[in-house]
Design an enzyme around this catalytic site. Structure first.
Site, PDB file in Angstrom:
ATOM      1  N   GLY A  54       0.832  -1.210   0.000  1.00  0.00           N
ATOM      2  CA  GLY A  54       0.000   0.000   0.000  1.00  0.00           C
ATOM      3  C   GLY A  54       0.855   1.245   0.000  1.00  0.00           C
ATOM      4  CG  ASN A  55      -0.163   4.747  -1.506  1.00  0.00           C
ATOM      5  OD1 ASN A  55      -0.857   5.574  -0.937  1.00  0.00           O
ATOM      6  ND2 ASN A  55      -0.543   4.158  -2.641  1.00  0.00           N
TER       7      ASN A  55
END
Ligand code: CTP
Length: 404
Positions: A218-219
């Site tokens: 993810g980020n």
């Protein structure tokens, strides 16, 4: 979020007689927390639902109910109080506003303290009606609401949902955060719904690319910027669809909401919804890569996994059909921001790009503020100071309204 906007602002809060009047206590509390000075006027019937003592205690000011002193020997210094208060206010909010008070304002009645002050008001007015569904949907009520709008008065639509009568439908007082957002917009100079009849598609948040049923890539995007864009676009009159990756932000119920997880799902959703919209704002932080395959079971430690094979995701912005659309992209850069943003503007064939300037700790991921530069197709650029994401969202929308 709105502290700077409300600090030391003089808010006149009108409260009228319906069950939602108890919520005026919470609204007063919130306005005071944001730094505003609050004075309250109640219609006589509002006092049947909430005590003036509650509201005067919370606002730290006397509450006005009657136009005239209650006896000939009392309060003879009231004089032209209605003019004084009308001049004092930076903004008047009437929440909840009964359909009776809506009707009176629409026709210029001044038959109690609250409606009298409305006729003398120089500041903007935000009317927040609430009523049971049939009372609210009543054609005469709707016409009166339209009359208020035609006179340039801001009216925040009632929300759909469960009502005190047990019925379900439109008529609920909007959530307090939405009333506060609408008031912030007005204090910030908002005058007319400049996005009325516009259909806007907005993406927000990160995407999660699953490795196995437990892990993902993810980020750090929180989605805040995209959610503020969606909320302010709605308040400015647009019909908004928000496609969001995983985020803990909350959106208004009137925004069409599509929840997605991966870049692939986001691409699908954008492609499905783009046709019906004329503006696309791609503020999501879409993952550029995802695992080649998602393991059906949890990868165990014993498997001694040393690497994960990745495949490149499609670039959504670059691959969509932009004919007759106004398309806005975002650029998040840690170096050579302006030149990289200009490259993306060109290579993705955008009308406008918003460069997030990450140099300050008041900008970037999961902050309530941001610093941006807007670059348009014609090469013009505009820098903005560090501002709340609410104000940034409004500035971006204003540039979209200007187009060139
Ligand atoms: N974007 C997109 N599809 C992707 C990746 C990004 O539509 N697969 C969009 C983003 O929503 C954003 C813009 O493209 O509006 C720029 O995203 P950004 O991550 O800054 O740039 P990338 O093109 O991914 O390039 P890089 O990661 O190398 O900076």
């Amino acid at each position: 979020m709105h502290n700077k906007i409300f600090k030391n602002k003089k808010i006149l809060l009108g409260v009228t007689g319906c069950i939602a009047a108890y919520k005026a206590a919470f609204l007063t509390r919130e306005l005071k927390n944001l730094g505003a000075e609050v004075k309250i006027i109640m219609s006589p019937s509002a006092t049947e639902f909430i005590s003036p003592l509650t509201l005067s205690t919370l606002s730290v000011n006397p509450v006005i109910i009657n136009t005239f002193p209650s006896s000939k020997t009392e309060n003879s210094d009231m004089g032209t109080w209605h003019i004084d208060l009308a001049l004092w206010a930076d903004l008047m909010i009437i929440a909840p506003c009964t359909i009776n008070t809506v009707a009176k304002i629409a026709h210029g009645f001044a038959d109690n303290a609250l409606t009298t002050i409305v006729t003398a008001l120089r500041s903007p007015l935000l009317v927040v009606p609430a009523a049971d569904v049939d009372m609210y949907q009543n054609k005469i009520t709707q016409r009166n609401i339209q009359t208020l709008r035609d006179f340039g008065i801001n009216v925040l639509d009632a929300e759909d949902g469960e009502l005190a009568s047990g019925l379900n439908g439109k008529g609920r007082l909007p959530e307090l955060n939405k009333i506060i957002d609408a008031a912030a917009l007005i204090l910030n100079g908002f005058k007319k719904k400049d996005l009325e009849n516009k259909k806007i598609l907005i993406t927000a948040g990160p995407t999660y690319e699953d490795i196995d049923p437990v892990r993902f890539i993810g980020n750090r995007s929180s989605g805040k910027m995209g959610y503020w864009l969606a909320k302010t676009a709605y308040l400015r009159g647009a019909e908004v669809t928000l496609i969001s990756g995983p985020s803990s932000e909350i959106i208004y119920p009137e925004v069409n909401f599509i929840s997605v997880r991966s870049a692939n799902e986001m691409e699908e959703a954008v492609k499905q919804n783009l046709k019906a919209n004329e503006i696309l704002i791609m503020s999501a932080a879409v993952a550029d890569y995802s695992p080649q395959k998602k393991n059906p079971n949890k990868i165990k430690k014993e498997s001694k996994l040393a690497s994960i094979q990745l495949k490149e995701n499609n670039d959504i912005l670059a691959s969509i059909d932009k004919k007759d659309k106004f398309v806005v992209g975002f650029a998040l850069e840690t170096e050579n921001g302006i030149s990289n943003a200009k490259k993306k503007l060109k290579s993705k064939n955008l009308d406008m790009i918003v460069l997030n300037i990450l140099k300050t700790n008041q900008s970037g991921f999961d902050t309530d503020t941001n610093k941006i530069k807007i670059i348009k197709k014609n090469g013009s650029g505009k820098d903005f100071p560090v501002q709340s994401k609410f104000l940034i969202a409004n500035n971006i929308l204003s540039e979209i309204v200007k187009r060139k």
